[in-house]
Design a protein around this motif. Structure first.
Motif, PDB file in Angstrom:
ATOM      1  N   ILE A 182       2.564 -23.666 -25.672  1.00 34.52           N
ATOM      2  CA  ILE A 182       2.990 -22.263 -25.768  1.00 34.52           C
ATOM      3  C   ILE A 182       3.547 -21.781 -24.437  1.00 34.52           C
ATOM      4  O   ILE A 182       2.929 -21.964 -23.377  1.00 34.52           O
ATOM      5  CB  ILE A 182       1.809 -21.362 -26.183  1.00 34.52           C
ATOM      6  CG1 ILE A 182       1.344 -21.709 -27.608  1.00 34.52           C
ATOM      7  CG2 ILE A 182       2.192 -19.878 -26.100  1.00 34.52           C
ATOM      8  CD1 ILE A 182       0.061 -21.025 -28.023  1.00 34.52           C
TER       9      ILE A 182
ATOM     10  N   ALA B 110       6.730 -17.293 -27.203  1.00 41.69           N
ATOM     11  CA  ALA B 110       6.311 -16.000 -27.739  1.00 41.69           C
ATOM     12  C   ALA B 110       6.721 -14.881 -26.788  1.00 41.69           C
ATOM     13  O   ALA B 110       6.461 -14.948 -25.582  1.00 41.69           O
ATOM     14  CB  ALA B 110       4.800 -15.984 -27.955  1.00 41.69           C
TER      15      ALA B 110
ATOM     16  N   LEU C 203      -1.473 -11.939 -21.275  1.00 43.81           N
ATOM     17  CA  LEU C 203      -1.199 -13.368 -21.103  1.00 43.81           C
ATOM     18  C   LEU C 203      -2.491 -14.168 -21.236  1.00 43.81           C
ATOM     19  O   LEU C 203      -3.439 -13.982 -20.466  1.00 43.81           O
ATOM     20  CB  LEU C 203      -0.544 -13.620 -19.747  1.00 43.81           C
ATOM     21  CG  LEU C 203       0.832 -12.974 -19.554  1.00 43.81           C
ATOM     22  CD1 LEU C 203       1.282 -13.111 -18.105  1.00 43.81           C
ATOM     23  CD2 LEU C 203       1.859 -13.582 -20.503  1.00 43.81           C
TER      24      LEU C 203
ATOM     25  N   SER D 147       0.674 -10.518 -29.326  1.00 42.40           N
ATOM     26  CA  SER D 147      -0.699 -10.358 -28.835  1.00 42.40           C
ATOM     27  C   SER D 147      -1.560 -11.594 -29.029  1.00 42.40           C
ATOM     28  O   SER D 147      -2.598 -11.733 -28.389  1.00 42.40           O
ATOM     29  CB  SER D 147      -1.367  -9.195 -29.567  1.00 42.40           C
ATOM     30  OG  SER D 147      -1.667  -9.570 -30.899  1.00 42.40           O
ATOM     31  N   PHE D 148      -1.199 -12.454 -29.971  1.00 36.74           N
ATOM     32  CA  PHE D 148      -1.999 -13.633 -30.316  1.00 36.74           C
ATOM     33  C   PHE D 148      -3.333 -13.264 -30.965  1.00 36.74           C
ATOM     34  O   PHE D 148      -4.288 -14.028 -30.915  1.00 36.74           O
ATOM     35  CB  PHE D 148      -2.267 -14.514 -29.079  1.00 36.74           C
ATOM     36  CG  PHE D 148      -1.074 -15.279 -28.602  1.00 36.74           C
ATOM     37  CD1 PHE D 148      -0.959 -16.635 -28.797  1.00 36.74           C
ATOM     38  CD2 PHE D 148      -0.037 -14.622 -27.939  1.00 36.74           C
ATOM     39  CE1 PHE D 148       0.152 -17.338 -28.354  1.00 36.74           C
ATOM     40  CE2 PHE D 148       1.072 -15.309 -27.494  1.00 36.74           C
ATOM     41  CZ  PHE D 148       1.177 -16.677 -27.709  1.00 36.74           C
TER      42      PHE D 148
ATOM     43  N   VAL E 177      -2.745 -20.485 -22.411  1.00 37.63           N
ATOM     44  CA  VAL E 177      -1.409 -20.911 -22.839  1.00 37.63           C
ATOM     45  C   VAL E 177      -0.840 -21.817 -21.753  1.00 37.63           C
ATOM     46  O   VAL E 177      -1.261 -21.771 -20.588  1.00 37.63           O
ATOM     47  CB  VAL E 177      -0.480 -19.704 -23.093  1.00 37.63           C
ATOM     48  CG1 VAL E 177      -1.013 -18.860 -24.242  1.00 37.63           C
ATOM     49  CG2 VAL E 177      -0.300 -18.855 -21.851  1.00 37.63           C
TER      50      VAL E 177
ATOM     51  N   PRO F 140       2.191 -19.140 -18.900  1.00 41.80           N
ATOM     52  CA  PRO F 140       2.188 -17.680 -18.972  1.00 41.80           C
ATOM     53  C   PRO F 140       3.281 -17.115 -18.066  1.00 41.80           C
ATOM     54  O   PRO F 140       3.358 -17.466 -16.887  1.00 41.80           O
ATOM     55  CB  PRO F 140       0.794 -17.304 -18.469  1.00 41.80           C
ATOM     56  CG  PRO F 140       0.379 -18.446 -17.586  1.00 41.80           C
ATOM     57  CD  PRO F 140       1.103 -19.676 -18.063  1.00 41.80           C
TER      58      PRO F 140
ATOM     59  N   GLN G 209       4.349 -18.080 -23.125  1.00 40.03           N
ATOM     60  CA  GLN G 209       4.107 -16.685 -23.501  1.00 40.03           C
ATOM     61  C   GLN G 209       4.724 -15.752 -22.475  1.00 40.03           C
ATOM     62  O   GLN G 209       4.415 -15.836 -21.288  1.00 40.03           O
ATOM     63  CB  GLN G 209       2.607 -16.396 -23.624  1.00 40.03           C
ATOM     64  CG  GLN G 209       2.313 -14.964 -24.086  1.00 40.03           C
ATOM     65  CD  GLN G 209       0.835 -14.615 -24.074  1.00 40.03           C
ATOM     66  OE1 GLN G 209      -0.005 -15.423 -23.651  1.00 40.03           O
ATOM     67  NE2 GLN G 209       0.502 -13.406 -24.499  1.00 40.03           N
TER      68      GLN G 209
ATOM     69  N   ASP H 238       5.207 -11.759 -21.407  1.00 41.51           N
ATOM     70  CA  ASP H 238       4.704 -10.401 -21.636  1.00 41.51           C
ATOM     71  C   ASP H 238       4.749  -9.618 -20.334  1.00 41.51           C
ATOM     72  O   ASP H 238       4.598 -10.204 -19.254  1.00 41.51           O
ATOM     73  CB  ASP H 238       3.272 -10.421 -22.181  1.00 41.51           C
ATOM     74  CG  ASP H 238       2.962  -9.205 -23.038  1.00 41.51           C
ATOM     75  OD1 ASP H 238       2.818  -8.103 -22.475  1.00 41.51           O
ATOM     76  OD2 ASP H 238       2.876  -9.342 -24.272  1.00 41.51           O
TER      77      ASP H 238
ATOM     78  N   ILE I  18      -0.193 -17.467 -35.040  1.00 43.65           N
ATOM     79  CA  ILE I  18       0.311 -18.375 -34.000  1.00 43.65           C
ATOM     80  C   ILE I  18      -0.734 -19.463 -33.758  1.00 43.65           C
ATOM     81  O   ILE I  18      -1.880 -19.168 -33.429  1.00 43.65           O
ATOM     82  CB  ILE I  18       0.605 -17.616 -32.692  1.00 43.65           C
ATOM     83  CG1 ILE I  18       1.669 -16.542 -32.944  1.00 43.65           C
ATOM     84  CG2 ILE I  18       1.068 -18.577 -31.607  1.00 43.65           C
ATOM     85  CD1 ILE I  18       1.961 -15.662 -31.736  1.00 43.65           C
TER      86      ILE I  18
END
Length: 655
Positions: free
Chosen positions: A409, A392, A419, A396-397, A425, A428, A411, A413, A403
């Motif tokens: 996952i 991702a 995160l 934002s989840f 996740v 992160p 992630q 960001d 999701i």
């Protein structure tokens, strides 16, 4: 009445203010000459010309009356001689009085030359805004922001920015927010003290929760009466404390350029709301000699932060081992989608977007799967369910994204708070989306592949397009289906258009049925504020002008929130095509009531003929009552060079 006839030009000398016999005896009226506002009187056959501002509290003497030989102020009843302005015995305040001549062709007044405009604190602040790239201000001019408004007027005359006068301040904040969502740059909304400022609140919250930069500029009552219950005295710092990341009241002794520097920097760097509150008397305070305006020089650093080596190693390991990864792009990847798409193409990985990121990947891309979640496509949900890894970028989840939290996952960001915000996740990765995608591509360049999923993506799209085609024939005799509306719009909408959508069933159907190519999509994502669509289109038009087509989509409920802004679009010749799905109800709420086993209650709407309304506003209004009319009508509206509205009578159940 405005008078321009003059013996010596507009700045001084004698000016004609009345035609012969125009003002009856015993009457007073307001006459404007240049910037001079006069109360012109006729009393017992003698004419007078007084400054229109009552010395007491500024009441308009020209709106008063002559009683018992006195000119009476309409606000508080203060009296003055109607021909020379002198007050009754015992008073010493008097309005200025100007020489008057009655000539054969009318009545003339002698006025002094207007004084040169003095550079003010407001000028310094506006010059600083321009240096930070502010080119559009949306708002309403009023009594507690006039000093700052005059500085905006001067800047507009110089060609530094453009001001858009709106009909409701809520539209101003939505427009400024949409400008930030589309460009990543900064626009401002502008309001008076009290209710004008509080009307900005919803649009500013939309900017805050969707991480869009925006600046609010609010007038305030004079400091001498602040906090004492004066008219429109509201604690704006307190009212905006939650929504504004930067929140300051400007004072006489402030470093005015520096306050604007910090407001603009906060809005841009934090992608948040910045607020400046400006008391009335501070706005007109003369600037210090040589006062310099501010700007972004030396204030901003490039935000392209790379991921840490450890986080990058962990992400590479996960992606390398995956056989069915799904890339998910959120709104945080808006300006870096190309790098993520390049990485997915390198690996052969399918890609989906959150609803707020719709349009970042073309629905005609060989690996594009459309939108995840409640407004999404079955292609995206299929690949989510079949995936063995989610990667991702800028998502934002939130609970609407679709999701699956139980999947492995990775992630990525730029915001450390994003995160793992909703749940842990596996990997992160704190880093700029574009930089991280490029770093992953470099590390995975040595033949890493998850297998090419293009054929499977094409197969899933074929199934969904067949289903959509079957829905085109649906007809219950109550209006056009949403599938038909967005089939037509998908085919006719220019690939480079900006599309602002509203809230409700119309928007859910847009997410599901409309197939993007290279369009940019704007929405009220996490606030989900009804009424966003049309004001957002105005903000988009202010950002790109006529270089890109601007389309907005709403239901009848959403358009009704700010319907009068259609006159704003007409006033400024905004080439906006508005597609209005009219089902005569708040259809999404009716649907939720049924789903919750509630009675459907108070969702019906009493509407005008919106096409007729658009024509009354000076726009092009068109109406569609059957699916066969869609293509020709939409094409006519899209080809129209000024604002156009297409009202489509829709079946509330065929969504």
């Amino acid at each position: 009445m405005d008078q321009e006839n003059s013996d010596q030009g507009p700045t001084g000398g004698w000016h004609k203010i009345l035609e012969p016999g125009e003002l009856p005896d015993g009457r007073v009226r307001t006459v404007t000459v240049g910037r001079h506002s006069l109360a012109v009187t006729c009393h017992q056959g003698v004419f007078g010309a007084l400054d229109n501002r009552c010395p007491h509290q500024g009441g308009p003497l020209g709106e008063g009356s002559i009683e018992n030989g006195w000119l009476r102020c309409p606000w508080h009843g203060y009296d003055y001689n109607p021909t020379d302005g002198s007050p009754p015995r015992g008073f010493d305040d008097a309005p200025a009085c100007y020489p008057v001549q009655e000539r054969d062709d009318g009545v003339y007044v002698a006025l002094p030359a207007e004084t040169a405009r003095v550079r003010t604190v407001s000028d310094v602040m506006v010059e600083t805004l321009v240096s930070w790239g502010v080119r559009a201000v949306f708002g309403m001019v009023g009594h507690s922001n006039l000093g700052f408004a005059d500085a905006l007027r001067e800047a507009e005359q110089r060609g530094d920015l453009r001001f858009y006068g709106i009909r409701h301040e809520g539209a101003a904040s939505f427009a400024a927010t949409a400008y930030g969502k589309l460009t990543g740059g900064l626009a401002a909304c502008f309001a008076i003290a009290g209710p004008g400022s509080t009307n900005l609140m919803t649009g500013l919250y939309d900017a805050k929760v969707d991480r869009a930069p925006v600046l609010a500029l609010c007038g305030q009552v004079p400091s001498s009466v602040r906090g004492r219950g004066a008219f429109q005295d509201v604690d704006l710092e307190g009212a905006f404390a939650d929504v504004a990341a930067y929140n300051q009241t400007v004072s006489a002794r402030s470093d005015h350029a520096e306050l604007v520097n910090l407001a603009c920097k906060t809005a841009l760097v934090q992608r948040d709301v910045a607020l400046l509150v400006m008391p009335d008397e501070v706005q007109v305070q003369p600037a210090a000699d040589g006062a310099a305006s501010g700007g972004p020089g030396g204030r901003l650093a490039r935000p392209e932060m790379p991921p840490s080596p450890a986080a990058l190693d962990a992400a590479v390991a996960r992606v390398s081992a995956a056989e069915r990864p799904l890339f998910v792009l959120g709104a945080g990847a808006r300006f870096d989608a190309a790098e993520v798409v390049g990485l997915a193409e390198q690996l052969g990985a399918p890609m989906a977007t959150t609803f707020k990121a719709k349009g970042q990947i073309s629905d005609h891309h060989a690996l594009g799967c459309g939108v995840l979640g409640r407004s999404g496509t079955p292609i995206a949900s299929w690949f989510m369910n079949e995936s063995d890894l989610i990667v991702a970028f800028g998502a934002s989840f939130s609970n609407h994204t679709g999701i699956a939290p139980y999947k492995p996952i990775v992630q990525v960001d730029y915001d450390p708070m994003a995160l793992g915000r909703f749940h842990p996740v596996d990997v992160p990765v704190l880093g700029h989306v574009g930089v991280t995608a490029r770093a992953l591509a470099e590390r995975l360049a040595a033949g890493a592949s998850c297998g090419d999923h293009r054929a499977e993506v094409a197969e899933r799209w074929a199934i969904w397009r067949q289903e959509k085609a079957s829905r085109l024939a649906d007809n219950q005799g109550r209006g056009v289906s949403s599938a038909a509306v967005f089939d037509s719009l998908s085919r006719l909408c220019p690939a480079d258009a900006v599309i602002a959508v509203d809230v409700g069933n119309n928007t859910y159907s847009f997410g599901r049925y409309f197939e993007t190519r290279a369009q940019s999509v704007l929405m009220s994502g996490y606030l989900g504020s009804i009424g966003f669509g049309f004001p957002a289109a105005m903000g988009a038009w202010a950002a790109v002008g006529d270089s890109r087509p601007i389309i907005s989509v709403s239901g009848d409920g959403g358009f009704g929130q700010y319907a009068m802004e259609l006159t704003t679009a007409v006033k400024y010749n905004m080439d906006i095509t508005h597609v209005l799905l009219n089902n005569s109800q708040l259809g999404k709420i009716s649907k939720e009531q049924r789903a919750g086993r509630w009675d459907v209650w108070q969702t019906a709407l009493h509407n005008p003929d919106f096409a007729d309304y658009a024509n009354l506003c000076g726009a092009l209004g068109l109406r569609v009552t059957s699916a066969g009319q869609l293509d020709d009508t939409l094409q006519t509206a899209l080809s129209h060079p000024d604002p156009a509205l297409v009202e489509i009578i829709c079946d509330p159940d065929l969504v």
